[in-house]
Design an enzyme around this catalytic site. Sequence first.
Site, PDB file in Angstrom:
ATOM      1  N   HIS A 159       0.862  -1.171   0.015  1.00  0.00           N
ATOM      2  CA  HIS A 159       0.199   0.024   0.143  1.00  0.00           C
ATOM      3  C   HIS A 159       0.927   1.307   0.008  1.00  0.00           C
ATOM      4  O   HIS A 159       2.151   1.216   0.246  1.00  0.00           O
ATOM      5  CB  HIS A 159      -0.755  -0.185   1.185  1.00  0.00           C
ATOM      6  N   ASP A 171       0.501   5.130   1.837  1.00  0.00           N
ATOM      7  CA  ASP A 171      -0.320   5.691   2.627  1.00  0.00           C
ATOM      8  C   ASP A 171      -1.278   6.758   2.293  1.00  0.00           C
ATOM      9  O   ASP A 171      -1.241   7.624   1.551  1.00  0.00           O
ATOM     10  CB  ASP A 171       0.738   6.439   3.760  1.00  0.00           C
ATOM     11  N   HIS A 220       4.809   0.097   0.235  1.00  0.00           N
ATOM     12  CA  HIS A 220       5.435  -0.613   1.007  1.00  0.00           C
ATOM     13  C   HIS A 220       4.604  -1.844   1.661  1.00  0.00           C
ATOM     14  O   HIS A 220       3.386  -1.658   1.828  1.00  0.00           O
ATOM     15  CB  HIS A 220       6.173   0.236   2.348  1.00  0.00           C
ATOM     16  N   ARG A 251       5.430   7.229  13.488  1.00  0.00           N
ATOM     17  CA  ARG A 251       5.351   7.818  12.392  1.00  0.00           C
ATOM     18  C   ARG A 251       4.842   9.195  12.129  1.00  0.00           C
ATOM     19  O   ARG A 251       3.684   9.578  12.717  1.00  0.00           O
ATOM     20  CB  ARG A 251       4.503   6.957  11.247  1.00  0.00           C
TER      21      ARG A 251
END
Length: 290
Positions: free
Chosen positions: A112, A114, A261, A276
């Site tokens: 995917h 983000d 990723h 993150r």
Amino acid sequence: MATLAKPTDAPELDTGSLDIRPMTPAIGAEIHGIDLGAKDTANCIPEIRAALLRHGVIFFRDQDLTQEQHIAFARHFGELEIHPATPADQPNPEVLRIVHGPKSKGQENNWHSDVTWRECPSLGSILLAREVPEVGGDTLFANMNLAYERLSPKMREFCEGLTAVHDIARVFARRLGKAPEELHEKYPPMRHPVIRTHPETGKPTIYVNTGFTSHIEGLSDKESRWLLAHLYATAADPEIQCRFRWKAGSVAFWDNRACQHLAASDYFPERRAMERVTIAGDKPYFRKGE
């Protein structure tokens, strides 16, 4: 099949005197000898950005960052996002904590990019490892420009005229305990080109993903499912990937416009705690001939 292009085929990008060590010919590089929390890091931002554009994802080791330093480094690259999964009472809302352990198995083990459910999905994500298992929990990255180049010319031409719908509820309705309709009030499904043009390198990339893409407009359900499955599978080609083994204090900074990723969830029931910070991007587009 298209010839595998190297990251150095990108436009001229000045990485200065950074100690850059590529991980594979296709994607990824480690940058050594830099402290992301130091005040003089600001002087290296143009070179770091050039390295990101050239390699798609860059990695740093042994970074002892506070959350405030993590946020400050990310702000050099643009405005920051606040993810809807971040608790409202958290001191630094720009930091999304992703923690799994004995009571929570990792759920990020699919290819995917983000927050593609936003109207303007993120430019990039900067992930810092706080606690990692002794072995396992690696993250894989795939170069989606090379995935595009490996499609046949006829398939590239067909996909370039298509639009896909991206829906936050596919993942976060269950995780946040909300009905899709409730999420859609604030985050309605978004339409993005199946092939997007990278706004800085001009390269076309496949821009659908297993997490958030619901369907391709203008196709039957069966056609949409088939084509999406075909495009999803392009990320699984080992020749366009790199794999990063985490240590506490490691940082990965990836370009969500250029790569996808997958976080391996092979470490259960061990604990993995990551933080993150995400940089806001712009609205995806496709421009023929870029």
